[in-house]
Motif scaffolding. Structure first.
Motif, PDB file in Angstrom:
ATOM      1  N   TRP A 142      -2.485  -4.979  -2.777  1.00  0.00           N
ATOM      2  CA  TRP A 142      -2.368  -3.892  -3.999  1.00  0.00           C
ATOM      3  C   TRP A 142      -2.118  -2.293  -3.204  1.00  0.00           C
ATOM      4  CZ3 TRP A 142      -7.531  -5.481  -6.337  1.00  0.00           C
ATOM      5  CH2 TRP A 142      -7.588  -6.884  -6.934  1.00  0.00           C
ATOM      6  N   ILE A 143      -1.631  -2.401  -1.910  1.00  0.00           N
ATOM      7  CA  ILE A 143      -1.512  -1.107  -1.513  1.00  0.00           C
ATOM      8  C   ILE A 143       0.027  -0.671  -0.982  1.00  0.00           C
ATOM      9  CG2 ILE A 143      -3.792  -0.187  -1.114  1.00  0.00           C
ATOM     10  CD1 ILE A 143      -1.880  -1.833   1.569  1.00  0.00           C
TER      11      ILE A 143
ATOM     12  N   GLY B 189      -5.305   8.936   0.718  1.00  0.00           N
ATOM     13  CA  GLY B 189      -4.934   8.274  -0.592  1.00  0.00           C
ATOM     14  C   GLY B 189      -6.211   8.507  -1.392  1.00  0.00           C
TER      15      GLY B 189
ATOM     16  N   GLN C  61      -9.632   3.519  -3.797  1.00  0.00           N
ATOM     17  CA  GLN C  61     -10.093   2.320  -2.566  1.00  0.00           C
ATOM     18  C   GLN C  61      -8.630   2.198  -1.875  1.00  0.00           C
ATOM     19  OE1 GLN C  61     -13.202  -0.564  -4.315  1.00  0.00           O
ATOM     20  NE2 GLN C  61     -11.393  -0.650  -5.780  1.00  0.00           N
ATOM     21  N   GLN C  62      -7.807   2.934  -1.806  1.00  0.00           N
ATOM     22  CA  GLN C  62      -6.604   2.569  -1.187  1.00  0.00           C
ATOM     23  C   GLN C  62      -6.619   2.461   0.436  1.00  0.00           C
ATOM     24  OE1 GLN C  62      -3.752   5.691  -2.136  1.00  0.00           O
ATOM     25  NE2 GLN C  62      -3.010   4.629  -4.036  1.00  0.00           N
ATOM     26  N   ARG C  63      -7.364   3.255   0.957  1.00  0.00           N
ATOM     27  CA  ARG C  63      -7.447   3.263   2.251  1.00  0.00           C
ATOM     28  C   ARG C  63      -8.519   1.957   2.843  1.00  0.00           C
ATOM     29  NH1 ARG C  63      -6.983   6.592   6.621  1.00  0.00           N
ATOM     30  NH2 ARG C  63      -4.996   6.685   5.632  1.00  0.00           N
TER      31      ARG C  63
ATOM     32  N   TYR D 271      -8.331  -1.014   1.243  1.00  0.00           N
ATOM     33  CA  TYR D 271      -7.348  -1.934   1.159  1.00  0.00           C
ATOM     34  C   TYR D 271      -6.348  -1.905   2.173  1.00  0.00           C
ATOM     35  CZ  TYR D 271      -9.149  -2.747  -3.746  1.00  0.00           C
ATOM     36  OH  TYR D 271      -9.913  -3.277  -4.802  1.00  0.00           O
ATOM     37  N   THR D 272      -6.088  -0.824   2.702  1.00  0.00           N
ATOM     38  CA  THR D 272      -5.312  -0.648   3.839  1.00  0.00           C
ATOM     39  C   THR D 272      -5.720  -1.219   5.158  1.00  0.00           C
ATOM     40  OG1 THR D 272      -4.058   0.992   2.907  1.00  0.00           O
ATOM     41  CG2 THR D 272      -3.523   0.742   4.988  1.00  0.00           C
TER      42      THR D 272
END
Length: 326
Positions: free
Chosen positions: A175-176, A197, A200-202, A204-205
């Protein structure tokens, strides 16, 4: 796989199953990082119920590990399982190197479940100067995988059967955008606050980095010695979400599996799927990772992340032997 509707469908319809009741892990040794609570704790409990002989809980806070050991000792199998609590700090290369030295002294290490992780929702540097999600979830976990690899190989050679190494990832890797992949140095770019970001972007990355690292590690390890995979445990009630916004409680109420169900996904990946290697396991089966991971761009990023991580560890992790795979 990986879309929101698919996520909802699976969370509502799939009920992770326990390991077969007839399965016996007698004589085997397992190491689980971050097993003092949550999914790691439940995975430990299930392994004990299947008569695992030795269980090593590697945790940052030894007092919490001892409390978990006390509770586990009262579980099914607690009277036959030797439980040990070892210190492990993903923000200390010395701690990681010491873990590797201790595993080298074991008579055997059949299973390793690298479950420890964090989900930080705001930018913060770790004690080693890297962004915290990346340090703990990717750099630290990668370092641990290298530190314990010799013990896993030795066990396979001694007992003529592959040992198992499982790294916990997340469906969130679908999702990123992973915009940092175009940087000259990806990990250095992710240390910059402006790349963090939102939401939760980081996190997930960092879970995408787990998938990429696992695939490249598997390509360098003989599956006849060590089977290496990554697993998505599903969306579960867990202390992992303690830094999340309060709206997460709504999602937990609507969709979350119990810690016990999530733990079953971890033990399933750890013990079953003997013929897999370098694979992404989700919903207790082998499934394709994200389309990016499988793309040519994903393959390039995979090798770049590997090279950068090895170079970083060679430079920073004094006492950690990276030559086991290079």
């Amino acid at each position: 796989m990986g879309g929101f509707l698919g996520f909802v469908y699976r969370q509502w319809t799939i009920k992770p199953k326990p390991l077969p009741s007839a399965l016996s892990l007698s004589g085997k040794t397992a190491l689980i990082t971050g097993a003092n609570s949550g999914l790691g704790f439940e995975a430990a409990r299930e392994l004990m119920s299947r008569k695992i002989s030795r269980l090593i809980i590697a945790v940052r806070d030894v007092s919490k590990g001892e409390a978990a050991k006390k509770e586990l000792s009262s579980s099914q199998g607690g009277d036959t399982c030797e439980i040990e609590v070892w210190p492990l700090d993903h923000e200390s290369y010395q701690s990681i190197a010491e873990l590797g030295k201790r595993t080298a002294k074991l008579d055997r290490l059949d299973y390793a479940l690298l479950n420890a992780g964090v989900k930080m929702m705001s930018y913060k540097k770790s004690a080693l100067g890297h962004e915290t999600n990346v340090q703990i979830n990717h750099i630290g976990t990668s370092a641990v995988s290298l530190a314990i690899l010799p013990a896993l190989k030795h066990t396979a050679q001694r007992y003529n059967t592959p040992s198992r190494l499982i790294i916990v990832s997340s469906e969130g890797h679908f999702w990123i955008p992973f915009k940092e992949r175009s940087a000259g140095k990806i990990l250095a770019k992710m240390d910059e606050e402006e790349t963090f970001g939102t939401q939760q972007q980081r996190y997930y990355t960092s879970k995408l980095l787990n998938v990429l690292w696992t695939r490249e590690l598997a390509s360098k390890v003989d599956k006849e010695e060590v089977v290496v995979n990554t697993v998505n445990p599903g969306f579960c009630y867990s202390g992992l979400h303690r830094h999340s916004a309060s709206v997460i409680n709504v999602f937990l109420w609507l969709f979350a599996w119990t810690p016990e169900q999530g733990g079953r996904c971890l033990t399933d990946a750890l013990v079953k799927h003997e013929d897999s290697h370098g694979q992404y396991l989700s919903d207790q089966r082998q499934t394709p990772p994200s389309s990016f991971v499988l793309s040519s761009d994903g393959e390039k990023a995979q090798k770049k992340i590997w090279d950068e991580t090895i170079a970083l560890l060679k430079d920073e992790a004094i006492g950690l032997d990276t030559s086991v795979v290079t």
